[in-house]
Scaffold this motif. Structure first.
Motif, PDB file in Angstrom:
ATOM      1  N   ASP A  50      43.888  51.929  38.079  1.00 53.13           N
ATOM      2  CA  ASP A  50      42.806  51.692  37.120  1.00 53.13           C
ATOM      3  C   ASP A  50      42.685  50.212  36.794  1.00 53.13           C
ATOM      4  O   ASP A  50      41.576  49.673  36.673  1.00 53.13           O
ATOM      5  CB  ASP A  50      43.064  52.476  35.822  1.00 53.13           C
ATOM      6  N   LYS A  51      43.822  49.580  36.697  1.00 54.51           N
ATOM      7  CA  LYS A  51      43.787  48.161  36.354  1.00 54.51           C
ATOM      8  C   LYS A  51      43.185  47.342  37.485  1.00 54.51           C
ATOM      9  O   LYS A  51      42.395  46.438  37.276  1.00 54.51           O
ATOM     10  CB  LYS A  51      45.194  47.673  36.034  1.00 54.51           C
ATOM     11  N   LEU A  52      43.610  47.672  38.698  1.00 55.31           N
ATOM     12  CA  LEU A  52      43.055  46.970  39.848  1.00 55.31           C
ATOM     13  C   LEU A  52      41.552  47.127  39.880  1.00 55.31           C
ATOM     14  O   LEU A  52      40.804  46.156  40.085  1.00 55.31           O
ATOM     15  CB  LEU A  52      43.658  47.514  41.133  1.00 55.31           C
ATOM     16  N   ARG A  53      41.136  48.328  39.684  1.00 55.57           N
ATOM     17  CA  ARG A  53      39.687  48.580  39.737  1.00 55.57           C
ATOM     18  C   ARG A  53      38.978  47.843  38.625  1.00 55.57           C
ATOM     19  O   ARG A  53      37.879  47.325  38.781  1.00 55.57           O
ATOM     20  CB  ARG A  53      39.438  50.075  39.649  1.00 55.57           C
ATOM     21  N   ARG A  54      39.637  47.814  37.458  1.00 52.58           N
ATOM     22  CA  ARG A  54      39.019  47.174  36.301  1.00 52.58           C
ATOM     23  C   ARG A  54      38.903  45.673  36.502  1.00 52.58           C
ATOM     24  O   ARG A  54      37.911  45.059  36.140  1.00 52.58           O
ATOM     25  CB  ARG A  54      39.843  47.487  35.059  1.00 52.58           C
ATOM     26  N   GLN A  55      39.956  45.079  37.079  1.00 54.29           N
ATOM     27  CA  GLN A  55      39.994  43.620  37.158  1.00 54.29           C
ATOM     28  C   GLN A  55      39.337  43.058  38.407  1.00 54.29           C
ATOM     29  O   GLN A  55      38.742  41.984  38.369  1.00 54.29           O
ATOM     30  CB  GLN A  55      41.451  43.146  37.112  1.00 54.29           C
ATOM     31  N   HIS A  56      39.464  43.784  39.506  1.00 55.97           N
ATOM     32  CA  HIS A  56      39.112  43.159  40.778  1.00 55.97           C
ATOM     33  C   HIS A  56      37.988  43.868  41.523  1.00 55.97           C
ATOM     34  O   HIS A  56      37.649  43.447  42.634  1.00 55.97           O
ATOM     35  CB  HIS A  56      40.360  43.083  41.664  1.00 55.97           C
TER      36      HIS A  56
END
Lengths: 314, 696
Positions: A109-115
């Motif tokens: 989720d974080k990867l998707r959110r940030q990048h």
């Protein structure tokens, strides 16, 4: 003198994907195969082409970390390299395959959110938010500070020509001057109550809606942007303008990003994309596969090499 | 050169709190900006909670008022009891004991009723007409008044008077809390008050009457109207009234023919006390057949009488009335009761004729006898001797042959006709002719009549041994024996002297009642009062079965409120659930793109739940505001407002506890109903949520 420039790794690498979808209601299944290695470098504008039903969107969901690959054992490689925020020449390497295997959903989720950024076919702006708030959403999600958010949003409103007063066309030089360092400026038009930026999204035309979607997709400067059928809501001319803006913002030398565009339009793909990934249905089974990956002519000589860009393997 | 790769780490507190506030803000904006959808949900939840709020308000208000009214109503709290079964007669002491034995007893009112007649006031118009007609015809006003009085006589209003006491709930429910006995206050029913043309505060006349045998007499008393009982209300029936228990007791005393000193009413003519005698003197001749035989003594004993020969020469000679032959030829016996009945006096019940007829002794004769008493006559202490000799018809009269010529005594007829008579057997003419005032008691004196003075002077001219009397003894005065008997009874506290009637009358005994009405503090105290009275063998009548019904209904109502509240709440949760599920389904795309943008499942869950919480909060606010408004409307008296005149006044009381409960209920209803939709939304596949399951 030893060169201080570092080598740019591929932003995304995928090989050996066999992703099977099952529709229990219809008792149907569909499989997407990626047997060759897909490797996309910084500033690539990738066109994902193929007939309807060949698995383009399905592949997008895997590449966009929206779904876990069904058969992780068959997946050979799935890596993501994103720039390190704290260092000019460092990259973070993320083994996405391992993350899925370990069910590290928060990381995903974080990867998707940030990048990652998405400008999907249906857009799906948040109806309770204004244009400004929709564009600012990813920035808020990534913890940007308020002044930075305002500045970035204004920039995008300007660049996507979303800063006009409703019924008027106002060229807002004020913030341009601010961006350029001039000391003072009058209140930007985009801040006025009747500005388009302050309108709810249900008041937007189709073209405005699509531009807001694109602006939101790149507002947080993601490394990977997915655009799904950009011409579905726009006429060709408007789509052309929007994609030009997108390419300019996403794939310039200052950015280490790539853009995926799913489209049926060959001409549009050839115009904007430097990499074509062609998919086709497989014979004798409900499946689709990547049949061709073509890297088109090198970048135009007037597009300067970004500091992070190096040929792989050099 | 190889790229500079560093490990990608994920910090723990990765802006999580900031994103949490972002999620809450998103939810709030969704609530406020998509108001058209939100308001429906708010109204639904509010509408679900509002009936429960009003129901609770009704329970606290209207139902509680009804219960309070019933709990304190005179009928509910009343217990009627009689001494019919085996209970004691309801004297003051018994009533005090009952009140002390039963807890939470407010009042016990002995039941007493009497028929009296109210005298209507002449109307103003009638008075004017009479005065005008009298003026024109030259008549004086008195004849006009006589006419109006005659009219009043014809229109006398019958009033059945009942006893009451201050604090009687029966009257208290109409605002009549006190009633005075001294000023003779009375509460009347509406019909009587109208008939008498009186209003509270007015005085009016009441005629009371009594009958003894063929004698009847009436008196009029002035009463003050204390209050009026509304028509068609309990106690407000036709021709009824209420007076203080003390007034009723005095009326009761009046009705028995006794004097009522408080109202200056004399005892009824002929209502003279019976003269009682504790002893009799039996005279018989000496000799075997004349004297009392053994059988005679047995007979007398069987009648409860002792017999002893009199030794006292004064008594034997009847204080000088009998001559010396009587001393020699006659035997004098004193007859007295063997057993003392009660303190004060033990009168002989048998008549002299009965005794004489049943003795074997020939020509025996009985004279009623009372021991002499000391009294002052004209301030000088005298010895009163009661001498009344029987007539010839009674006993043969042979005792007269033994009387001295100058003997002073009374005959039976004289005694009955005028017991207040006096003769002096030893007085000198210098004593004078009178009047002679006998001090009956320390406070009362009565003037005694004397026989013709000339006859007395002639009699006194021949001094005799009897006239001389013992030199060191009190002067003797002879009175009828019944006067002496009355004086004995007076000393014993059995009679009282009626100065107005110049007679001795019986002291009215304490009234005992057979029926009373008891009021407990609340209806909840009635059962234990009923149980106690029944245990004391009183017959009891109360609303205890109805009270048990009320308690049962109260419990049922509470259960009903709980069931309805639970049912409505559960229905509310289901409704909220279905509304939010629908709402979540509609927002799949938005949820999907938020998930695509990187909002976590917890984030989505938080947003949906927080949104429902805000809706619940707004619904609670709306519910409370509408509830207050509705309660105020129900409480308002709109009888004067034409279109709303139909609306009754209903007490609805919203307590802070109930409001808090309902607010919490609305929040809980919204939140619980949102849990499953929130879980479902958080579990949505992001891409499916956007594309609705389409794949290509």
């Amino acid at each position: 003198m030893q060169s201080t420039e570092s080598v740019t790794p591929p932003i995304l690498r995928l090989e050996g994907l066999r992703h099977r979808l099952v529709d229990k209601a219809k008792c149907e299944h569909f499989t997407v195969y990626v047997e060759r290695c897909l490797e996309f470098m910084s500033q690539d504008f990738i066109g994902l082409l193929g007939p309807s039903g060949c698995g383009k969107t399905t592949l997008l969901t895997v590449l966009g970390l929206l779904r876990s690959p069904a058969d992780l054992q068959d997946l050979k490689t799935f890596e993501l390299n994103v720039p390190d925020e704290n260092s000019a020449d460092a990259w973070h390497n993320i083994d996405v395959r391992q993350a899925w295997q370990k069910r590290q959903f928060r990381l995903i989720d974080k990867l998707r959110r940030q990048h990652f950024g998405f400008a999907l076919q249906s857009g799906e702006l948040v109806s309770s938010l204004t244009v400004r708030e929709n564009i600012a959403m990813p920035l808020h999600l990534n913890g940007w500070k308020r002044p930075a958010i305002d500045k970035r949003v204004h920039q995008l409103l300007q660049q996507f020509r979303l800063n006009r007063i409703r019924g008027e066309q106002v060229h807002d030089d004020a913030l341009d001057g601010q961006l350029a360092g001039s000391p003072t400026s009058p209140e930007p038009a985009g801040n006025k109550p009747n500005a388009l930026a302050n309108s709810r999204v249900n008041r937007l035309s189709g073209g405005e809606y699509q531009r807001v979607t694109l602006a939101r997709a790149i507002s947080h400067r993601p490394s990977v942007v997915f655009v799904d059928e950009p011409t579905s809501a726009l006429n060709r001319e408007l789509a052309h303008d929007a994609l030009s803006e997108l390419r300019e913002l996403q794939c310039n030398r200052a950015r280490a990003g790539i853009t995926f565009m799913i489209t049926h339009d060959e001409e549009l793909a050839r115009e904007f994309c430097n990499v074509i990934v062609r998919m086709a249905p497989r014979r004798n089974e409900p499946a689709g596969e990547v049949v061709e990956v073509v890297r088109l002519s090198e970048l135009e000589p007037d597009v300067a090499e970004p500091s992070r860009v190096h040929a792989v393997g050099e | 050169m190889s790229p500079n790769l560093v490990a990608y780490t994920q910090s723990e507190n990765d802006g999580a709190m900031k994103r949490l506030s972002l999620y809450s803000g998103l939810a709030l904006k969704d609530v406020l900006r998509l108001w058209s959808a939100t308001q429906i949900q708010i109204v639904i939840i509010s509408g679900i909670c509002l009936p429960i709020l009003i129901l609770l308000g009704l329970k606290n208000g209207h139902v509680a008022d009804l219960r309070e009214e019933l709990a304190t109503s005179p009928t509910g709290r009343q217990v009627l009891f009689w001494s019919a079964q085996g209970g004691d007669l309801l004297s003051d002491s018994v009533l005090e004991n009952i009140k002390g034995s039963i807890e939470n007893t407010d009042l016990i009112i002995p039941e007493s009723q009497r028929l009296v007649f109210g005298i209507p006031k002449p109307s103003a118009t009638a008075e004017q007409n009479l005065t005008g007609s009298n003026e024109s015809s030259g008549q004086d006003e008195s004849s006009g008044q006589g006419e109006s009085s005659a009219q009043g006589e014809q229109n006398k209003v019958a009033i059945t008077l009942y006893s009451t006491l201050p604090g009687d709930p029966l009257l208290g429910q109409f605002g009549i809390e006190t009633i005075d006995a001294k000023t003779r206050e009375m509460v009347l029913s509406r019909s009587v008050a109208d008939s008498l043309s009186v209003k509270p505060g007015d005085s009016f006349e009441v005629e009371i009457s009594r009958r003894l045998g063929s004698d009847q007499e009436s008196h009029r008393l002035s009463f003050v109207l204390k209050g009026i009982l509304p028509a068609n209300e309990q106690g407000g029936g036709q021709g009824s009234g209420y007076a203080h228990l003390d007034v009723m007791q005095l009326l009761e005393r009046y009705g028995t023919g006794s004097a009522v000193d408080e109202w200056a009413l004399p005892a009824m003519q002929g209502r003279t006390a019976v003269d009682l005698y504790e002893s009799m003197l039996l005279f018989c001749f000496r000799g075997p057949h004349s004297d009392l035989s053994k059988n005679d003594r047995e007979f007398l004993k069987s009648r409860g009488l002792t017999v002893r020969e009199v030794e006292d020469p004064n008594v034997r000679s009847l204080f000088g009335a009998l001559n010396e032959n009587a001393q020699n030829e006659l035997v004098v016996y004193m007859l007295e009761r063997i057993d003392r009945e009660q303190e004060g006096q033990t009168p002989i019940r048998d008549s002299p004729q009965l005794i004489v007829r049943n003795t074997e002794a020939e020509d025996d004769l009985i004279v009623r006898w009372c021991p002499p008493v000391k009294r002052k006559i004209n301030g000088q202490e005298h010895l009163l001797v009661g001498l009344t000799l029987p007539t010839k018809r009674e006993t043969g009269g042979w005792l007269n042959t033994f009387l001295r010529e100058d003997a002073k005594r009374f005959t039976y007829e004289e005694s009955v006709s005028d017991p207040f008579a006096l003769v002096f057997p030893h007085e000198r003419p210098e004593r004078g002719e009178g009047p002679f005032s006998l001090a009956i008691s320390s406070q009362i004196s009565v003037v005694l009549t004397t026989p013709d003075s000339g006859e007395q002077q002639q009699q006194d001219a021949a001094p005799s041994a009897a006239a001389a009397g013992p030199p060191d003894s009190l002067p003797v005065a002879i009175v009828p024996v019944n006067l002496l008997a009355y004086l004995h009874q007076l000393d014993a506290g059995l009679v009282q002297f009626d100065p107005a009637g110049k007679r001795f009358v019986e002291i009215p005994s304490e009234l005992d009642y057979t029926k009373a009405r008891l009021y407990t503090h609340t209806i909840d105290d009635v059962p234990q009062a009923v149980d106690w009275l029944a245990s004391q063998e009183f017959a009891v009548l109360s609303e205890s079965s109805r009270i048990a019904e009320i308690h049962e209904q109260d419990r049922s109502l509470q259960t009903l409120v709980f069931v309805v509240a639970f049912g409505v709440f559960a229905f509310g949760v289901v409704t909220v659930f279905s509304v939010l599920v629908d709402s979540t389904d509609r927002k799949k795309g938005t949820i999907g793109i938020l998930r695509v943008m990187g909002i976590s499942r917890i984030g989505v869950f938080t947003m949906v739940l927080f949104r429902a919480f805000v809706i619940g909060l707004l619904a609670a606010g709306l519910c409370v505001c509408v509830g207050y408004g509705l309660a105020a409307f129900l409480r308002a008296d709109t009888s004067q407002l034409g279109l709303l005149a139909w609306k009754p006044v209903i007490s609805v009381v919203l307590s802070p506890t109930d409001i808090s409960l309902i607010a919490l209920g609305a929040l809980l209803c919204a939140s619980l109903g949102a849990v499953w939709p929130a879980l479902r939304a958080s579990a949505l596949d992001p891409f499916d949520a956007i594309t609705e399951g389409q794949f290509g």
